[in-house]
Design a protein around this motif. Structure first.
Motif, mmCIF file in Angstrom:
data_model
loop_
_atom_site.group_PDB
_atom_site.id
_atom_site.type_symbol
_atom_site.label_atom_id
_atom_site.label_comp_id
_atom_site.label_asym_id
_atom_site.label_seq_id
_atom_site.Cartn_x
_atom_site.Cartn_y
_atom_site.Cartn_z
ATOM 1 N N GLU A 1 -10.568 -18.053 -1.455
ATOM 2 C CA GLU A 1 -9.644 -16.904 -2.209
ATOM 3 C C GLU A 1 -9.469 -15.612 -1.272
ATOM 4 O OE1 GLU A 1 -11.417 -15.569 -5.783
ATOM 5 O OE2 GLU A 1 -10.774 -13.546 -5.640
ATOM 6 N N ILE A 2 -8.236 -15.123 -1.439
ATOM 7 C CA ILE A 2 -7.981 -13.864 -0.718
ATOM 8 C C ILE A 2 -7.671 -12.577 -1.658
ATOM 9 C CG2 ILE A 2 -6.256 -12.784 0.638
ATOM 10 C CD1 ILE A 2 -5.587 -15.577 1.844
ATOM 11 N N ASP A 3 -8.520 -11.646 -1.598
ATOM 12 C CA ASP A 3 -8.200 -10.494 -2.178
ATOM 13 C C ASP A 3 -7.908 -9.353 -1.382
ATOM 14 O OD1 ASP A 3 -9.679 -11.618 -4.168
ATOM 15 O OD2 ASP A 3 -11.296 -11.310 -3.779
ATOM 16 N N LEU A 4 -6.821 -8.517 -2.067
ATOM 17 C CA LEU A 4 -6.246 -7.427 -1.577
ATOM 18 C C LEU A 4 -6.578 -6.240 -2.476
ATOM 19 C CD1 LEU A 4 -3.045 -8.830 0.140
ATOM 20 C CD2 LEU A 4 -5.003 -8.403 1.355
ATOM 21 N N VAL A 5 -6.689 -5.048 -1.932
ATOM 22 C CA VAL A 5 -6.813 -3.797 -2.777
ATOM 23 C C VAL A 5 -6.459 -2.754 -2.284
ATOM 24 C CG1 VAL A 5 -8.300 -2.463 -4.264
ATOM 25 C CG2 VAL A 5 -8.831 -4.818 -4.243
ATOM 26 N N PHE A 6 -5.487 -2.172 -2.666
ATOM 27 C CA PHE A 6 -4.869 -0.821 -1.976
ATOM 28 C C PHE A 6 -5.347 0.537 -3.077
ATOM 29 C CE2 PHE A 6 -1.802 2.705 -2.162
ATOM 30 C CZ PHE A 6 -1.621 2.955 -0.869
ATOM 31 N N SER A 7 -5.943 1.576 -2.363
ATOM 32 C CA SER A 7 -6.326 2.563 -2.856
ATOM 33 C C SER A 7 -5.765 3.816 -2.465
ATOM 34 C CB SER A 7 -7.822 2.895 -2.737
ATOM 35 O OG SER A 7 -8.512 1.661 -3.348
ATOM 36 N N GLN A 8 -5.111 4.656 -3.331
ATOM 37 C CA GLN A 8 -4.501 5.987 -3.075
ATOM 38 C C GLN A 8 -5.235 7.061 -3.961
ATOM 39 O OE1 GLN A 8 -1.594 6.923 -0.612
ATOM 40 N NE2 GLN A 8 -2.683 8.934 -1.213
ATOM 41 N N GLN A 9 -5.716 8.048 -3.401
ATOM 42 C CA GLN A 9 -6.016 9.678 -3.999
ATOM 43 C C GLN A 9 -4.858 10.409 -4.106
ATOM 44 O OE1 GLN A 9 -9.379 9.865 -5.263
ATOM 45 N NE2 GLN A 9 -9.996 7.982 -5.166
ATOM 46 N N PHE A 10 -4.935 10.927 -5.290
ATOM 47 C CA PHE A 10 -4.098 12.274 -5.342
ATOM 48 C C PHE A 10 -4.684 13.230 -5.876
ATOM 49 C CE2 PHE A 10 -1.614 8.352 -6.219
ATOM 50 C CZ PHE A 10 -0.501 8.490 -5.150
ATOM 51 N N LYS A 11 -4.092 14.563 -5.970
ATOM 52 C CA LYS A 11 -4.806 15.486 -6.525
ATOM 53 C C LYS A 11 -5.004 15.346 -7.930
ATOM 54 C CE LYS A 11 -4.363 20.732 -6.601
ATOM 55 N NZ LYS A 11 -3.688 21.837 -6.260
ATOM 56 N N GLY A 12 -6.447 15.118 -8.416
ATOM 57 C CA GLY A 12 -6.792 15.051 -9.718
ATOM 58 C C GLY A 12 -6.769 13.796 -10.368
ATOM 59 N N TYR A 13 -6.199 12.619 -9.710
ATOM 60 C CA TYR A 13 -6.203 11.270 -10.158
ATOM 61 C C TYR A 13 -6.203 10.564 -8.934
ATOM 62 C CZ TYR A 13 -1.196 11.274 -9.643
ATOM 63 O OH TYR A 13 -0.043 11.517 -9.006
ATOM 64 N N ALA A 14 -6.361 9.122 -9.316
ATOM 65 C CA ALA A 14 -6.328 8.029 -8.131
ATOM 66 C C ALA A 14 -5.521 6.875 -8.798
ATOM 67 C CB ALA A 14 -7.853 7.758 -7.778
ATOM 68 N N LEU A 15 -5.037 5.879 -7.696
ATOM 69 C CA LEU A 15 -4.301 4.627 -8.133
ATOM 70 C C LEU A 15 -4.883 3.666 -7.266
ATOM 71 C CD1 LEU A 15 -1.874 3.384 -9.622
ATOM 72 C CD2 LEU A 15 -0.595 3.908 -7.494
ATOM 73 N N LYS A 16 -5.136 2.389 -7.922
ATOM 74 C CA LYS A 16 -5.676 1.323 -7.511
ATOM 75 C C LYS A 16 -4.672 0.171 -7.715
ATOM 76 C CE LYS A 16 -10.607 2.428 -6.347
ATOM 77 N NZ LYS A 16 -11.777 1.946 -6.353
ATOM 78 N N ILE A 17 -4.332 -0.708 -6.772
ATOM 79 C CA ILE A 17 -3.493 -1.773 -7.092
ATOM 80 C C ILE A 17 -4.098 -2.861 -6.062
ATOM 81 C CG2 ILE A 17 -1.030 -2.764 -6.706
ATOM 82 C CD1 ILE A 17 -0.102 -0.064 -6.510
ATOM 83 N N GLY A 18 -4.168 -4.234 -6.876
ATOM 84 C CA GLY A 18 -4.753 -5.366 -6.268
ATOM 85 C C GLY A 18 -4.005 -6.551 -6.484
ATOM 86 N N TYR A 19 -4.110 -7.482 -5.516
ATOM 87 C CA TYR A 19 -3.834 -8.799 -5.483
ATOM 88 C C TYR A 19 -4.583 -9.897 -5.127
ATOM 89 C CZ TYR A 19 -0.772 -13.166 -5.046
ATOM 90 O OH TYR A 19 -0.352 -14.390 -4.773
ATOM 91 N N SER A 20 -4.669 -10.867 -5.849
ATOM 92 C CA SER A 20 -5.850 -12.019 -5.436
ATOM 93 C C SER A 20 -4.950 -13.469 -5.488
ATOM 94 C CB SER A 20 -7.003 -11.994 -6.411
ATOM 95 O OG SER A 20 -7.612 -10.760 -6.175
ATOM 96 N N HIS A 21 -5.338 -14.200 -4.436
ATOM 97 C CA HIS A 21 -4.696 -15.667 -4.544
ATOM 98 C C HIS A 21 -5.821 -16.715 -4.191
ATOM 99 C CE1 HIS A 21 -0.701 -17.689 -4.248
ATOM 100 N NE2 HIS A 21 -1.605 -18.846 -3.962
#
Length: 433
Positions: free
Chosen positions: A370-390
């Motif tokens: 399995e391959i896992d990728l997770v991108f994380s981005q912090q903003f002012k007051g909130y956060a965003l996470k995006i993931g993909y696994s194969h």
């Protein structure tokens, strides 16, 4: 007269807030998921799933010099599962996630009573399961000692089921009512001891847990409990750019289904190295014993019962996340790299190779990669996470999941995006008397 009562209540409240602190905060966490082989192999004839689910929490805490009370209200729902213009929430998604009181007993001693999260070390056996929108909690009483470098916890739980016929005491019988069976998370009783010592670069902990599951006889009548005993340690070393963490657990007694547990174990080792200010590397291995099926009435399979299992063995949750119980076990070799892309962004890349601890009926052990990728981005007051696994399944995975290779989809993958907002709604300043 009414004005007098109101004034009196306001005075009392103002006195309380002089020596106490009240906080109110929340969490709004929607997550969109594309599932095309999540948790199990998807057949070629099946359609991929897509949905958006949301966790909404409201947390209130009241803290004084001698006690703290905490309440967390939670709603977990999938967008569109409730029909419009109806007066009730038809999916029963609202719940109390936490409700506890912590009392200071003097010195470094305290106790916490009620519904609470139990999370220790790397969460391998006890974890809050925060990835799951519903999380995990326990109804129990805990006695704690927390010194500067030493921690001691003693936990006790007794769970009771409602009597459907209407018992004499709040709906359960005085002599006790059977608790749900054949579910490793629905325990009847639990006792645990946790010890942790911290040194300059090293820490070590010890955990002993006895979990009792309701047993039923052949007539489906409650008949005692099946007790599972778990002993384990977590060791952690960190100095400079190098880190190492190890887990070692053994289990005995009876499985929640009544099988005798013979020599079940979990062993894990993870190494980490900070190659630079922007790159962190990891390498690890974990071995979880499986059942060899050679003796009826027995199992050698270890179960990490209350762990945050999504954190381990691949983000696609093929193992020990509501599945892979009393199966062939797991041998997991993994490597990872965490890249700091900017001041508030990062990318995690991880590859894991799986095989069974025991042979499948065909003799196969290889399960896949399995391959896992997770991108994380912090903003002012909130956060965003995006993931993909194969997942790249091996022959053993098709056999394990009961899907013929010829019938399985060519691509087994999973993608998700999650927004995390944690607003601080209200807080009073705690002042001394």
């Amino acid at each position: 007269m009414k004005r007098g009562y109101i004034a009196f209540i306001l005075v009392i409240l103002s006195i309380q807030f002089v020596t106490a602190q009240f906080t109110l905060d929340g969490q709004f966490r929607p997550r969109a998921e594309y599932r095309n082989g999540f948790q199990t192999l998807i057949p070629d004839a099946a359609d991929a799933g897509f949905a958006i689910n949301t966790r909404s929490r409201l947390n209130a805490a009241y803290t004084t010099e001698t006690f703290k009370v905490f309440l967390s209200l939670q709603d977990v729902s999938v967008w569109g599962e409730n029909a419009q213009i109806i007066p009730v929430d038809s999916n029963d998604s609202f719940s109390i996630f936490e409700a506890w009181a912590s009392l200071k007993l003097g010195g470094d001693w305290s106790t916490k009573l009620g519904r609470q999260v139990i999370s220790y070390d790397d969460q391998r056996f006890f974890g809050g399961l925060d990835w799951a929108q519903q999380g995990r909690n326990h109804d129990l009483a805990k006695l704690s000692y927390k010194g500067e470098k030493f921690v001691f916890d003693l936990g006790l739980a007794f769970n009771q089921d409602l009597d459907g016929n209407g018992g004499p005491l709040f709906g359960f019988q005085n002599q006790g009512t059977a608790y749900p069976a054949n579910n490793p998370f629905q325990y009847k009783t639990m006792q645990f001891v946790y010890l942790r010592q911290q040194w300059e670069h090293f820490s070590g902990s010890f955990l002993a847990v006895n979990t009792g599951f309701q047993n039923f006889d052949d007539a489906d009548v409650a008949d005692g409990v099946n007790n599972t005993f778990t002993l384990g340690t977590h060791l952690n070393y960190k100095k400079g750019s190098f880190g190492a963490a190890a887990n070692a657990f053994i289990q005995g007694g009876k499985f929640f289904t009544g099988l005798d547990i013979i020599g079940a174990y979990l062993l894990g080792l993870d190494l980490s190295y900070k190659a630079s200010s922007t790159v962190g590397l990891g390498l690890g291995v974990e071995l979880i014993s499986g059942d060899d099926t050679s003796t009826a009435g027995e199992t050698e399979a270890f179960l990490p019962t209350f762990g945050t299992n999504h954190k381990f063995n691949g983000f696609m949750d093929y193992f020990y996340v509501g599945n892979h119980v009393n199966s062939v076990g797991l041998f997991d070799i993994h490597a990872s790299a965490n890249f700091k892309l900017g001041e508030k962004s990062s990318l995690l890349a991880k590859v894991l190779n799986f095989s069974g601890d025991q042979d499948l009926p065909s003799g196969e052990t290889a399960l896949g990669t399995e391959i896992d990728l997770v991108f994380s981005q912090q903003f002012k007051g909130y956060a965003l996470k995006i993931g993909y696994s194969h997942l790249f399944p091996a022959d053993g995975m098709y056999e394990l999941k009961g899907v013929a290779e010829a019938d399985a989809a060519d691509s087994q993958n999973w993608a998700w995006a999650m927004l995390i907002i944690k607003p601080k709604l209200f807080s009073t300043e705690k002042k001394e008397k």
